[in-house]
Enzyme design. Structure first.
Site, short mmCIF file in Angstrom:
data_model
loop_
_atom_site.label_atom_id
_atom_site.label_comp_id
_atom_site.label_asym_id
_atom_site.label_seq_id
_atom_site.Cartn_x
_atom_site.Cartn_y
_atom_site.Cartn_z
CE LYS A 186 -13.80 -2.99 0.49
NZ LYS A 186 -13.34 -3.02 1.87
CE LYS A 196 -5.60 -7.64 -2.09
NZ LYS A 196 -5.61 -7.42 -0.59
CE LYS A 246 -4.26 -1.47 2.01
NZ LYS A 246 -5.64 -0.54 2.78
P1 AMP Z 1 -10.70 -5.23 2.81
O1 AMP Z 1 -11.72 -5.05 1.59
O2 AMP Z 1 -9.28 -5.09 2.66
O3 AMP Z 1 -11.11 -4.40 4.15
O4 AMP Z 1 -11.08 -6.68 3.12
C1 AMP Z 1 -12.03 -7.25 4.07
C2 AMP Z 1 -12.25 -8.78 3.93
O5 AMP Z 1 -12.27 -9.11 2.69
C3 AMP Z 1 -10.80 -9.49 4.46
O6 AMP Z 1 -11.34 -10.75 5.26
C4 AMP Z 1 -10.02 -9.65 3.24
O7 AMP Z 1 -9.30 -10.87 3.49
C5 AMP Z 1 -11.35 -10.14 2.42
N1 AMP Z 1 -10.82 -9.95 0.94
C6 AMP Z 1 -10.53 -8.78 0.25
N2 AMP Z 1 -10.31 -9.17 -0.77
C7 AMP Z 1 -10.57 -10.18 -1.19
C8 AMP Z 1 -10.13 -11.19 -2.19
N3 AMP Z 1 -9.75 -10.83 -3.67
N4 AMP Z 1 -10.49 -12.57 -2.12
C9 AMP Z 1 -10.73 -12.87 -0.93
N5 AMP Z 1 -10.98 -12.08 0.06
C10 AMP Z 1 -10.83 -11.00 -0.06
#
Ligand code: AMP
Ligand code: TRP
Length: 342
Positions: A204, A201, A118
């Site tokens: 967002k 991956k 990041k």
């Molecule tokens: P975040 O959007 O970074 O706050 O992620 C929130 C949750 O979604 C966390 O448990 C991440 O590990 C999961 N997550 C985010 N992106 C992915 C992805 N591409 N595949 C699987 N899980 C994800």
């Protein structure tokens, strides 16, 4: 190691930084709903304090927090059964994070790959909060003495750090106070990849909207994005082994399996031998049938902002019944003079 038996309790969080997507749903949200069915006390958090470790427009942050809460409920979390909160309304998270900033070592934090990703090339210009991010995450979890944390694979390193912080605190103060939390990384889609590039991956913050399915996308948009998802020219194999070295193909099969609650082998037993021109419409139908009702319900809930705000306020009141005594005890262990009755 820990002698104390801690009551099972689940905690997890998602950042309200916009664009809740299919990776969040399959890696995290859907797992939360599965845990809810097990009747274990569970707390799910919109981690707004984490979101501001990178710049967030205040109006967007508010909207994204409410939208995330709507997403949690639309996906099946019941605010009566699970405790839904936004992090900033439960001050013990930030208070315990400060203690953990003094427990965690610089060297541990410097190894965190999410910070490196990041912060990018210009790490000197990253916020101090972005560097300290995993200590706040440890505090989120440990201020509830949570024992299980369902997350996607990308959070594994942060959960290992959470255990290191708990162990060092327990060791330094000679107590057995914080549990060794278990990461729960389960299902066929713990790492959903971008539809544009199978080596990245789904995220967002990807500038390409076609790289992900947003939980707010309507049926047509979902179907179109799947039709356009990158694949290779070969057909589908009949065993998982045949997906090695084919990241885009594997991603679409993993998504199908996770949405349909099957294993990858079960899916391939049915669709092995088909071309993507045939499989993609099947995946699109499945995705629309599972996701469109969620986006419709999210849109409806977004029209009931007062209700969302009441759910979050009520959630924080319930949460503080757990967190306040744990923080009080932590301060006592650390040696802070408590307030007295005047
Ligand atoms: P975040 O959007 O970074 O706050 O992620 C929130 C949750 O979604 C966390 O448990 C991440 O590990 C999961 N997550 C985010 N992106 C992915 C992805 N591409 N595949 C699987 N899980 C994800
Ligand atoms: N760091 C997590 C992510 O980006 C979000 C998060 C914050 C979290 N605190 C947490 C996840 C506590 C699980 C438990 O995905």
């Amino acid at each position: 190691m820990s002698e104390t038996t801690f009551t099972p309790r689940v905690f997890s969080g998602i950042q309200p930084s916009g664009n809740l997507h299919l990776g969040n749903y399959l890696g995290a949200l859907k797992r939360f709903v599965d845990w809810q069915a097990k009747d274990v006390e569970s707390i799910y958090c919109m981690v707004d304090l984490h979101a501001i470790t990178v710049w967030q427009d205040p109006k967007d942050l508010m909207k994204s927090t409410r939208e995330l809460c709507a997403g949690f409920i639309a996906a099946g979390l019941d605010p009566e059964k699970s405790i839904l909160i936004n992090q900033s309304q439960v001050p013990e998270h930030a208070q315990l994070a400060w203690i953990f900033n003094c427990v965690a070592r610089m060297g541990w934090m410097q190894r965190m790959t999410q910070f490196k990703d990041k912060a990018g090339k210009n790490a000197q210009n990253a916020s101090l909060g972005l560097f300290a991010y995993p200590a706040l995450m440890a505090a989120d979890i440990l201020t509830y003495h949570a024992t299980h944390v369902p997350v996607g694979e990308d959070q594994k390193q942060h959960l290992e750090l959470t255990r290191d912080i708990a162990a060092k605190f327990n060791h330094d103060y000679g107590v057995d106070f914080f549990p060794m939390t278990e990461p729960v990384i389960e299902g066929a889609a713990t790492r959903v990849m971008s539809f544009r590039d199978g080596s990245k991956k789904m995220s967002k913050s990807d500038p390409s909207d076609a790289s992900r399915i947003n939980m707010t996308d309507d049926a047509d948009t979902i179907a179109k994005k799947i039709r356009k998802a990158k694949t290779d020219p070969e057909g589908l194999p009949s065993e998982a082994k045949g997906l090695e070295e084919r990241p885009e193909a594997r991603n679409l099969v993993n998504i199908y399996a996770a949405l349909n609650e099957q294993s990858v082998d079960q899916v391939l037993a049915d669709v092995g031998g088909k071309q993507f021109s045939e499989f993609k419409p099947m995946l699109a139908d499945l995705a629309v049938s599972k996701l469109a009702p969620i986006s419709t319900e999210m849109a409806r809930l977004m029209g009931e902002q007062d209700e969302i705000d009441r759910i979050l306020t009520r959630g924080s009141e319930r949460a503080r019944e757990i967190t306040a005594p744990i923080l009080r005890k932590t301060y006592e262990i650390v040696g802070m003079v408590p307030p007295v009755q005047l």
